[in-house]
Design a protein around this motif. Structure first.
Motif, short mmCIF file in Angstrom:
data_model
loop_
_atom_site.label_atom_id
_atom_site.label_comp_id
_atom_site.label_asym_id
_atom_site.label_seq_id
_atom_site.Cartn_x
_atom_site.Cartn_y
_atom_site.Cartn_z
N UNK A 86 0.82 -1.23 0.00
CA UNK A 86 0.00 0.00 0.00
C UNK A 86 0.85 1.27 0.00
N UNK A 87 2.18 1.09 0.03
CA UNK A 87 3.08 2.26 0.16
C UNK A 87 2.91 3.25 -0.98
N UNK A 88 2.64 2.77 -2.19
CA UNK A 88 2.48 3.68 -3.32
C UNK A 88 1.09 4.26 -3.45
N UNK A 89 0.15 3.78 -2.63
CA UNK A 89 -1.26 4.18 -2.78
C UNK A 89 -1.71 5.16 -1.71
N UNK A 90 -1.09 5.07 -0.53
CA UNK A 90 -1.54 5.94 0.56
C UNK A 90 -0.39 6.27 1.49
N UNK A 91 -0.51 7.41 2.15
CA UNK A 91 0.45 7.75 3.20
C UNK A 91 -0.25 7.71 4.55
N UNK A 92 -1.51 7.31 4.55
CA UNK A 92 -2.29 7.40 5.79
C UNK A 92 -2.72 6.00 6.26
N UNK A 93 -2.07 5.51 7.30
CA UNK A 93 -2.38 4.21 7.89
C UNK A 93 -2.84 4.44 9.33
N UNK A 94 -3.92 3.77 9.73
CA UNK A 94 -4.34 3.81 11.13
C UNK A 94 -4.27 2.39 11.68
#
Length: 453
Positions: free
Chosen positions: A373-381
Protein backbone atom coordinates in the motif's frame (compact mmCIF):
# COMPACT_ATOMS: atom_id res chain seq x y z
CA UNK A 1 -49.40 -31.84 43.74
CA UNK A 2 -49.36 -28.18 42.85
CA UNK A 3 -45.55 -28.17 42.72
CA UNK A 4 -45.39 -30.83 39.99
CA UNK A 5 -48.17 -29.12 38.01
CA UNK A 6 -46.14 -25.93 38.06
CA UNK A 7 -43.09 -27.78 36.82
CA UNK A 8 -45.02 -29.37 33.94
CA UNK A 9 -46.37 -26.02 32.76
CA UNK A 10 -43.13 -24.08 33.18
CA UNK A 11 -41.55 -23.06 29.86
CA UNK A 12 -38.76 -25.39 28.71
CA UNK A 13 -35.34 -24.12 29.71
CA UNK A 14 -33.80 -22.27 26.78
CA UNK A 15 -30.76 -24.18 25.47
CA UNK A 16 -27.50 -22.27 25.95
CA UNK A 17 -26.21 -20.28 22.97
CA UNK A 18 -23.82 -21.99 20.57
CA UNK A 19 -20.99 -19.86 21.95
CA UNK A 20 -21.02 -21.83 25.21
CA UNK A 21 -20.92 -25.13 23.32
CA UNK A 22 -18.01 -23.92 21.15
CA UNK A 23 -16.12 -22.78 24.25
CA UNK A 24 -16.60 -26.24 25.77
CA UNK A 25 -15.37 -27.95 22.59
CA UNK A 26 -12.36 -25.58 22.44
CA UNK A 27 -11.24 -26.89 25.83
CA UNK A 28 -10.81 -30.46 24.52
CA UNK A 29 -7.31 -29.70 23.19
CA UNK A 30 -4.72 -27.25 24.57
CA UNK A 31 -3.68 -26.04 21.08
CA UNK A 32 -5.88 -24.29 18.53
CA UNK A 33 -3.89 -25.93 15.73
CA UNK A 34 -2.22 -29.35 15.90
CA UNK A 35 -1.85 -30.85 12.43
CA UNK A 36 -2.37 -34.60 12.74
CA UNK A 37 -5.12 -36.82 11.30
CA UNK A 38 -5.12 -39.52 14.03
CA UNK A 39 -7.74 -37.80 16.24
CA UNK A 40 -9.93 -37.15 13.19
CA UNK A 41 -9.83 -40.80 12.06
CA UNK A 42 -10.64 -41.98 15.60
CA UNK A 43 -13.75 -39.77 15.78
CA UNK A 44 -14.91 -40.70 12.26
CA UNK A 45 -14.81 -44.40 13.21
CA UNK A 46 -17.06 -43.62 16.20
CA UNK A 47 -19.41 -41.63 13.93
CA UNK A 48 -19.66 -44.69 11.62
CA UNK A 49 -17.63 -43.15 8.77
CA UNK A 50 -19.73 -40.24 7.51
CA UNK A 51 -16.82 -39.34 5.18
CA UNK A 52 -17.68 -42.49 3.14
CA UNK A 53 -21.39 -41.58 2.82
CA UNK A 54 -21.13 -38.10 1.32
CA UNK A 55 -22.41 -36.81 -2.01
CA UNK A 56 -19.52 -36.29 -4.52
CA UNK A 57 -16.83 -34.03 -3.01
CA UNK A 58 -14.77 -31.22 -4.55
CA UNK A 59 -11.81 -30.51 -2.24
CA UNK A 60 -10.23 -27.03 -2.40
CA UNK A 61 -6.81 -25.99 -1.01
CA UNK A 62 -4.53 -22.97 -1.54
CA UNK A 63 -3.23 -19.91 0.30
CA UNK A 64 -5.36 -17.14 -1.20
CA UNK A 65 -8.59 -17.34 -3.18
CA UNK A 66 -9.86 -20.74 -2.04
CA UNK A 67 -12.94 -19.28 -0.34
CA UNK A 68 -13.83 -17.17 -3.38
CA UNK A 69 -13.31 -20.20 -5.65
CA UNK A 70 -15.72 -22.20 -3.45
CA UNK A 71 -18.24 -19.32 -3.68
CA UNK A 72 -18.09 -19.45 -7.51
CA UNK A 73 -18.36 -23.26 -7.56
CA UNK A 74 -21.44 -23.11 -5.35
CA UNK A 75 -23.09 -20.30 -7.33
CA UNK A 76 -22.50 -22.05 -10.69
CA UNK A 77 -23.78 -25.42 -9.44
CA UNK A 78 -26.83 -23.76 -7.89
CA UNK A 79 -27.47 -21.86 -11.13
CA UNK A 80 -27.54 -25.30 -12.79
CA UNK A 81 -30.30 -26.27 -10.29
CA UNK A 82 -28.05 -28.57 -8.26
CA UNK A 83 -28.05 -28.90 -4.46
CA UNK A 84 -24.70 -28.13 -2.85
CA UNK A 85 -23.45 -28.64 0.72
CA UNK A 86 -20.57 -26.29 1.60
CA UNK A 87 -18.03 -26.33 4.44
CA UNK A 88 -15.74 -23.29 4.71
CA UNK A 89 -13.69 -21.64 7.46
CA UNK A 90 -13.20 -19.54 9.45
CA UNK A 91 -16.57 -18.02 10.25
CA UNK A 92 -16.65 -14.22 10.42
CA UNK A 93 -19.53 -13.52 12.83
CA UNK A 94 -21.34 -16.81 13.62
CA UNK A 95 -20.11 -20.41 13.48
CA UNK A 96 -23.19 -21.28 11.34
CA UNK A 97 -21.49 -19.57 8.35
CA UNK A 98 -19.14 -22.57 8.05
CA UNK A 99 -22.02 -24.93 7.20
CA UNK A 100 -24.29 -24.42 4.21
CA UNK A 101 -26.87 -27.08 3.40
CA UNK A 102 -27.92 -27.74 -0.19
CA UNK A 103 -31.60 -27.28 -0.90
CA UNK A 104 -33.63 -27.26 -4.08
CA UNK A 105 -33.74 -23.62 -5.18
CA UNK A 106 -30.58 -22.61 -3.29
CA UNK A 107 -28.82 -23.51 -0.06
CA UNK A 108 -29.06 -22.00 3.41
CA UNK A 109 -26.80 -21.75 6.45
CA UNK A 110 -27.50 -24.46 9.02
CA UNK A 111 -29.79 -23.25 11.82
CA UNK A 112 -28.79 -23.16 15.50
CA UNK A 113 -30.82 -26.22 16.55
CA UNK A 114 -29.50 -28.48 13.81
CA UNK A 115 -25.92 -27.34 14.37
CA UNK A 116 -26.22 -27.85 18.13
CA UNK A 117 -27.58 -31.36 17.50
CA UNK A 118 -24.62 -32.47 15.35
CA UNK A 119 -21.94 -30.76 17.48
CA UNK A 120 -23.35 -32.28 20.69
CA UNK A 121 -23.52 -35.70 19.03
CA UNK A 122 -19.85 -35.40 18.00
CA UNK A 123 -19.00 -34.24 21.53
CA UNK A 124 -20.76 -37.28 23.04
CA UNK A 125 -19.09 -39.86 20.82
CA UNK A 126 -15.69 -38.17 21.21
CA UNK A 127 -16.13 -38.86 24.96
CA UNK A 128 -13.76 -36.19 26.27
CA UNK A 129 -10.73 -37.32 24.22
CA UNK A 130 -8.29 -34.67 22.94
CA UNK A 131 -9.42 -33.10 19.65
CA UNK A 132 -9.01 -29.58 18.26
CA UNK A 133 -12.01 -27.33 17.72
CA UNK A 134 -11.49 -27.34 13.93
CA UNK A 135 -11.33 -31.13 13.88
CA UNK A 136 -14.60 -31.60 15.76
CA UNK A 137 -16.27 -28.86 13.67
CA UNK A 138 -15.09 -30.66 10.50
CA UNK A 139 -16.33 -34.04 11.76
CA UNK A 140 -19.69 -32.36 12.46
CA UNK A 141 -19.81 -31.07 8.87
CA UNK A 142 -19.17 -34.54 7.43
CA UNK A 143 -21.75 -36.08 9.78
CA UNK A 144 -24.32 -33.40 8.87
CA UNK A 145 -23.72 -33.63 5.11
CA UNK A 146 -23.85 -37.44 5.10
CA UNK A 147 -27.44 -37.29 6.45
CA UNK A 148 -28.85 -34.95 3.82
CA UNK A 149 -29.05 -35.63 0.08
CA UNK A 150 -27.23 -33.26 -2.28
CA UNK A 151 -25.56 -33.33 -5.70
CA UNK A 152 -22.15 -32.12 -4.47
CA UNK A 153 -20.14 -31.21 -1.38
CA UNK A 154 -17.62 -28.36 -1.49
CA UNK A 155 -14.95 -28.84 1.16
CA UNK A 156 -12.50 -26.02 1.84
CA UNK A 157 -9.20 -26.92 3.50
CA UNK A 158 -8.64 -25.14 6.82
CA UNK A 159 -4.83 -25.01 6.91
CA UNK A 160 -2.31 -26.60 4.55
CA UNK A 161 -3.80 -29.78 3.13
CA UNK A 162 -1.83 -32.95 3.83
CA UNK A 163 -2.66 -33.06 7.56
CA UNK A 164 -5.76 -30.85 7.46
CA UNK A 165 -8.89 -32.27 9.12
CA UNK A 166 -10.73 -32.16 5.76
CA UNK A 167 -8.18 -34.50 4.14
CA UNK A 168 -10.07 -37.67 5.03
CA UNK A 169 -11.93 -38.11 1.72
CA UNK A 170 -10.36 -41.03 -0.16
CA UNK A 171 -11.88 -40.38 -3.56
CA UNK A 172 -13.09 -36.82 -4.17
CA UNK A 173 -14.37 -35.83 -7.62
CA UNK A 174 -11.58 -33.24 -7.91
CA UNK A 175 -8.69 -31.70 -5.99
CA UNK A 176 -8.46 -27.95 -6.57
CA UNK A 177 -5.39 -25.86 -5.71
CA UNK A 178 -5.81 -22.07 -5.59
CA UNK A 179 -2.68 -19.83 -5.64
CA UNK A 180 0.01 -20.88 -3.15
CA UNK A 181 2.07 -18.24 -1.33
CA UNK A 182 3.90 -17.69 1.96
CA UNK A 183 1.62 -17.94 5.00
CA UNK A 184 1.37 -20.01 8.20
CA UNK A 185 5.10 -20.75 7.90
CA UNK A 186 5.23 -21.93 11.53
CA UNK A 187 2.99 -24.89 10.56
CA UNK A 188 3.69 -25.46 6.86
CA UNK A 189 7.39 -24.70 6.37
CA UNK A 190 9.35 -21.59 5.46
CA UNK A 191 9.82 -22.16 1.72
CA UNK A 192 7.28 -21.98 -1.09
CA UNK A 193 8.21 -25.55 -2.11
CA UNK A 194 7.47 -26.86 1.41
CA UNK A 195 4.13 -25.04 1.55
CA UNK A 196 3.16 -26.25 -1.95
CA UNK A 197 4.00 -29.80 -0.83
CA UNK A 198 1.56 -29.47 2.09
CA UNK A 199 -1.17 -28.05 -0.17
CA UNK A 200 -0.59 -30.81 -2.76
CA UNK A 201 -1.17 -33.32 0.04
CA UNK A 202 -4.87 -33.29 -0.96
CA UNK A 203 -4.03 -34.86 -4.35
CA UNK A 204 -5.45 -38.40 -4.59
CA UNK A 205 -4.61 -41.25 -6.95
CA UNK A 206 -6.33 -40.89 -10.37
CA UNK A 207 -8.39 -37.89 -9.19
CA UNK A 208 -8.11 -34.80 -11.47
CA UNK A 209 -6.19 -31.81 -10.09
CA UNK A 210 -7.28 -28.36 -11.23
CA UNK A 211 -4.58 -25.83 -10.48
CA UNK A 212 -4.51 -22.03 -10.52
CA UNK A 213 -1.51 -20.18 -11.92
CA UNK A 214 1.44 -20.74 -9.55
CA UNK A 215 5.02 -19.59 -9.16
CA UNK A 216 7.55 -21.90 -10.87
CA UNK A 217 8.63 -23.24 -7.48
CA UNK A 218 5.11 -24.20 -6.34
CA UNK A 219 4.18 -25.46 -9.80
CA UNK A 220 7.10 -27.92 -9.91
CA UNK A 221 6.06 -29.48 -6.58
CA UNK A 222 2.37 -29.79 -7.55
CA UNK A 223 3.22 -31.30 -10.95
CA UNK A 224 5.55 -33.84 -9.36
CA UNK A 225 2.87 -34.83 -6.84
CA UNK A 226 0.21 -35.20 -9.57
CA UNK A 227 2.57 -37.40 -11.63
CA UNK A 228 3.30 -39.61 -8.64
CA UNK A 229 -0.44 -40.07 -7.97
CA UNK A 230 -1.34 -40.53 -11.70
CA UNK A 231 -3.70 -37.58 -11.23
CA UNK A 232 -4.70 -35.80 -14.47
CA UNK A 233 -3.50 -32.19 -14.20
CA UNK A 234 -5.45 -29.17 -15.50
CA UNK A 235 -3.22 -26.09 -15.10
CA UNK A 236 -4.07 -22.42 -15.63
CA UNK A 237 -2.08 -21.10 -18.59
CA UNK A 238 -1.55 -24.64 -19.94
CA UNK A 239 -4.69 -26.77 -20.23
CA UNK A 240 -7.03 -23.81 -19.65
CA UNK A 241 -6.83 -20.03 -19.90
CA UNK A 242 -8.74 -17.13 -18.38
CA UNK A 243 -8.34 -13.50 -19.44
CA UNK A 244 -10.04 -10.13 -19.15
CA UNK A 245 -11.13 -8.68 -22.48
CA UNK A 246 -13.10 -5.41 -22.63
CA UNK A 247 -14.07 -5.93 -18.99
CA UNK A 248 -15.48 -9.42 -19.69
CA UNK A 249 -14.19 -12.83 -18.59
CA UNK A 250 -12.96 -14.96 -21.49
CA UNK A 251 -12.37 -18.62 -20.64
CA UNK A 252 -10.82 -21.16 -23.01
CA UNK A 253 -9.93 -24.84 -22.85
CA UNK A 254 -9.76 -27.74 -25.31
CA UNK A 255 -13.57 -27.93 -25.28
CA UNK A 256 -14.01 -24.38 -26.52
CA UNK A 257 -14.28 -20.74 -25.55
CA UNK A 258 -16.76 -18.89 -23.33
CA UNK A 259 -17.19 -15.12 -23.30
CA UNK A 260 -18.84 -14.27 -19.97
CA UNK A 261 -19.82 -11.21 -17.95
CA UNK A 262 -17.37 -10.02 -15.26
CA UNK A 263 -17.58 -11.57 -11.79
CA UNK A 264 -19.63 -9.70 -9.20
CA UNK A 265 -16.72 -9.92 -6.71
CA UNK A 266 -14.36 -7.00 -7.21
CA UNK A 267 -10.71 -7.16 -8.30
CA UNK A 268 -8.64 -8.59 -11.16
CA UNK A 269 -7.81 -11.68 -9.02
CA UNK A 270 -11.51 -12.58 -9.00
CA UNK A 271 -11.36 -13.32 -12.75
CA UNK A 272 -8.66 -15.90 -11.92
CA UNK A 273 -10.70 -17.40 -9.03
CA UNK A 274 -13.81 -17.61 -11.25
CA UNK A 275 -11.68 -19.21 -13.99
CA UNK A 276 -10.47 -21.84 -11.52
CA UNK A 277 -14.08 -22.71 -10.60
CA UNK A 278 -15.09 -22.91 -14.28
CA UNK A 279 -12.08 -25.10 -15.12
CA UNK A 280 -12.93 -27.44 -12.24
CA UNK A 281 -16.52 -28.03 -13.34
CA UNK A 282 -15.52 -28.41 -17.02
CA UNK A 283 -12.89 -31.02 -16.08
CA UNK A 284 -15.55 -33.25 -14.51
CA UNK A 285 -17.92 -35.60 -16.33
CA UNK A 286 -20.21 -35.69 -13.28
CA UNK A 287 -21.89 -32.38 -14.16
CA UNK A 288 -23.17 -31.10 -17.47
CA UNK A 289 -23.38 -27.34 -17.05
CA UNK A 290 -24.66 -24.91 -19.67
CA UNK A 291 -22.72 -21.68 -20.41
CA UNK A 292 -25.72 -19.72 -19.07
CA UNK A 293 -25.26 -21.34 -15.62
CA UNK A 294 -21.53 -20.51 -15.63
CA UNK A 295 -22.38 -16.87 -16.32
CA UNK A 296 -25.26 -16.73 -13.83
CA UNK A 297 -22.95 -18.20 -11.16
CA UNK A 298 -20.05 -15.80 -11.55
CA UNK A 299 -22.25 -12.70 -11.65
CA UNK A 300 -24.17 -13.64 -8.49
CA UNK A 301 -21.44 -15.26 -6.34
CA UNK A 302 -20.89 -13.48 -3.02
CA UNK A 303 -18.06 -13.97 -0.56
CA UNK A 304 -17.97 -11.62 2.43
CA UNK A 305 -14.88 -9.66 3.50
CA UNK A 306 -13.15 -9.98 0.13
CA UNK A 307 -13.07 -6.45 -1.25
CA UNK A 308 -16.60 -6.07 0.12
CA UNK A 309 -18.13 -2.62 -0.17
CA UNK A 310 -19.97 -1.69 3.03
CA UNK A 311 -22.74 0.49 1.66
CA UNK A 312 -24.73 0.98 4.87
CA UNK A 313 -24.78 -0.02 8.52
CA UNK A 314 -24.04 1.18 12.05
CA UNK A 315 -20.28 1.44 11.43
CA UNK A 316 -20.58 3.12 8.03
CA UNK A 317 -22.61 5.90 9.68
CA UNK A 318 -19.59 6.80 11.86
CA UNK A 319 -17.25 7.52 8.92
CA UNK A 320 -16.87 10.80 7.00
CA UNK A 321 -19.94 11.86 5.00
CA UNK A 322 -19.88 10.47 1.46
CA UNK A 323 -16.91 8.14 2.10
CA UNK A 324 -16.49 4.67 0.59
CA UNK A 325 -15.72 1.86 3.05
CA UNK A 326 -14.21 -1.40 1.78
CA UNK A 327 -13.51 -4.50 3.86
CA UNK A 328 -10.98 -7.21 3.07
CA UNK A 329 -9.69 -10.05 5.26
CA UNK A 330 -6.31 -10.28 3.45
CA UNK A 331 -3.46 -10.90 5.90
CA UNK A 332 -0.36 -12.00 3.97
CA UNK A 333 1.91 -10.36 1.39
CA UNK A 334 0.11 -11.90 -1.60
CA UNK A 335 -3.33 -11.06 -0.15
CA UNK A 336 -2.13 -7.46 0.25
CA UNK A 337 -0.89 -7.40 -3.35
CA UNK A 338 -4.24 -8.35 -4.90
CA UNK A 339 -6.15 -5.89 -2.70
CA UNK A 340 -3.70 -3.08 -3.58
CA UNK A 341 -4.18 -3.91 -7.28
CA UNK A 342 -7.97 -3.73 -6.84
CA UNK A 343 -7.62 -0.35 -5.09
CA UNK A 344 -5.44 0.84 -7.97
CA UNK A 345 -8.26 -0.06 -10.39
CA UNK A 346 -10.77 1.84 -8.23
CA UNK A 347 -8.46 4.86 -8.14
CA UNK A 348 -8.31 4.89 -11.96
CA UNK A 349 -12.11 4.90 -12.15
CA UNK A 350 -12.81 7.45 -9.41
CA UNK A 351 -9.93 9.12 -7.60
CA UNK A 352 -10.28 9.53 -3.82
CA UNK A 353 -7.75 9.86 -0.98
CA UNK A 354 -7.12 6.40 0.52
CA UNK A 355 -6.93 5.62 4.25
CA UNK A 356 -6.06 2.08 5.41
CA UNK A 357 -7.29 0.97 8.85
CA UNK A 358 -5.31 -2.16 9.66
CA UNK A 359 -5.26 -4.77 12.45
CA UNK A 360 -3.25 -8.00 12.24
CA UNK A 361 -2.43 -11.13 14.19
CA UNK A 362 0.98 -11.21 15.88
CA UNK A 363 2.31 -14.08 13.75
CA UNK A 364 1.83 -12.21 10.46
CA UNK A 365 4.41 -10.32 8.38
CA UNK A 366 3.10 -6.77 8.80
CA UNK A 367 5.88 -5.21 6.69
CA UNK A 368 5.32 -7.62 3.80
CA UNK A 369 1.58 -6.94 3.89
CA UNK A 370 1.74 -3.14 4.24
CA UNK A 371 4.46 -2.67 1.60
CA UNK A 372 1.75 -3.23 -1.04
CA UNK A 373 0.00 0.00 0.00
CA UNK A 374 3.08 2.26 0.16
CA UNK A 375 2.48 3.68 -3.32
CA UNK A 376 -1.26 4.18 -2.78
CA UNK A 377 -1.54 5.94 0.56
CA UNK A 378 0.45 7.75 3.20
CA UNK A 379 -2.29 7.40 5.79
CA UNK A 380 -2.38 4.21 7.89
CA UNK A 381 -4.34 3.81 11.13
CA UNK A 382 -3.25 0.84 13.27
CA UNK A 383 -5.83 -0.83 15.53
CA UNK A 384 -5.82 -3.92 17.72
CA UNK A 385 -8.11 -6.84 16.85
CA UNK A 386 -10.41 -7.11 19.90
CA UNK A 387 -10.84 -10.33 21.90
CA UNK A 388 -7.88 -12.12 20.32
CA UNK A 389 -5.01 -13.23 22.56
CA UNK A 390 -2.53 -13.29 19.71
CA UNK A 391 -3.40 -9.91 18.15
CA UNK A 392 -0.50 -7.70 17.09
CA UNK A 393 -0.13 -4.59 19.31
CA UNK A 394 -0.86 -1.40 17.28
CA UNK A 395 2.56 0.11 18.11
CA UNK A 396 4.28 -2.88 16.46
CA UNK A 397 2.07 -2.48 13.40
CA UNK A 398 2.82 1.26 13.38
CA UNK A 399 6.56 0.58 13.49
CA UNK A 400 6.27 -1.67 10.43
CA UNK A 401 4.39 1.08 8.56
CA UNK A 402 6.90 3.78 9.60
CA UNK A 403 9.78 1.61 8.37
CA UNK A 404 8.13 1.82 4.93
CA UNK A 405 7.99 5.65 5.13
CA UNK A 406 4.24 5.73 5.72
CA UNK A 407 2.44 8.22 7.93
CA UNK A 408 0.79 6.21 10.67
CA UNK A 409 -1.28 6.74 13.77
CA UNK A 410 -2.99 4.37 16.19
CA UNK A 411 -6.62 4.28 17.29
CA UNK A 412 -8.30 2.49 20.19
CA UNK A 413 -10.77 0.76 17.84
CA UNK A 414 -12.16 0.74 14.30
CA UNK A 415 -15.02 2.98 15.47
CA UNK A 416 -12.55 5.45 17.00
CA UNK A 417 -10.55 5.45 13.75
CA UNK A 418 -13.66 6.23 11.70
CA UNK A 419 -14.76 8.97 14.11
CA UNK A 420 -11.30 10.59 13.91
CA UNK A 421 -11.53 10.59 10.09
CA UNK A 422 -15.05 12.09 10.25
CA UNK A 423 -13.54 15.12 12.03
CA UNK A 424 -11.08 15.83 9.20
CA UNK A 425 -11.86 18.22 6.37
CA UNK A 426 -11.71 16.39 3.03
CA UNK A 427 -12.16 18.09 -0.34
CA UNK A 428 -13.14 14.68 -1.72
CA UNK A 429 -14.62 12.11 0.72
CA UNK A 430 -12.03 9.39 1.31
CA UNK A 431 -11.92 5.74 0.31
CA UNK A 432 -11.34 3.72 3.49
CA UNK A 433 -10.03 0.15 3.47
CA UNK A 434 -10.33 -1.94 6.67
CA UNK A 435 -7.99 -4.91 6.36
CA UNK A 436 -5.29 -7.18 7.82
CA UNK A 437 -7.23 -10.12 9.25
CA UNK A 438 -10.40 -12.17 8.81
CA UNK A 439 -10.88 -11.83 12.59
CA UNK A 440 -10.93 -8.04 12.21
CA UNK A 441 -13.27 -8.37 9.21
CA UNK A 442 -15.69 -10.51 11.24
CA UNK A 443 -15.59 -7.98 14.09
CA UNK A 444 -16.40 -5.18 11.61
CA UNK A 445 -19.32 -7.05 10.00
CA UNK A 446 -20.73 -7.71 13.48
CA UNK A 447 -20.37 -4.07 14.55
CA UNK A 448 -21.92 -2.89 11.28
CA UNK A 449 -24.94 -5.17 11.70
CA UNK A 450 -24.27 -6.85 8.32
CA UNK A 451 -23.23 -10.45 9.13
CA UNK A 452 -22.94 -12.99 6.29
CA UNK A 453 -26.22 -14.67 5.38
Amino acid sequence: GAGSALRVNAPAAKPPPLGELVARLSALHPARIDLDLKRMHRLLVRLDHPECKLPPVIHVAGTNGKGSTVAYLRAILEAASLRVHVYTSPSLVRINECYRLGRTGGGALVDDDELRRVLEHCERVNAGEPITLFEIETAAALYLFAQQPADAVLLEVGLGGRLDATNVIDKPLASVIAPVSMDHTEFLGDTLAAIAGEKAGIVKRDVPVICAEQTAEASAVIEQCARRMHAPLHRAGQEWHVSVERGRLVYQDDRGLMDLAAPKLFGRHQFDNAGLAIATLRALDAFRIEPSAFEAGIVTAEWPARMQRLASGALVDQGPAGCEIWLDGGHNAEGGRVVAAALGDLEERVSRPLVVIVGMMANKDAGGFLANFAGLTRHIIAVQIPDRDNAMPPDRLADAARALGMRVESAASVEAALRSLARLAYEVPPRILITGSLYLAGHVLGLNGTPPR
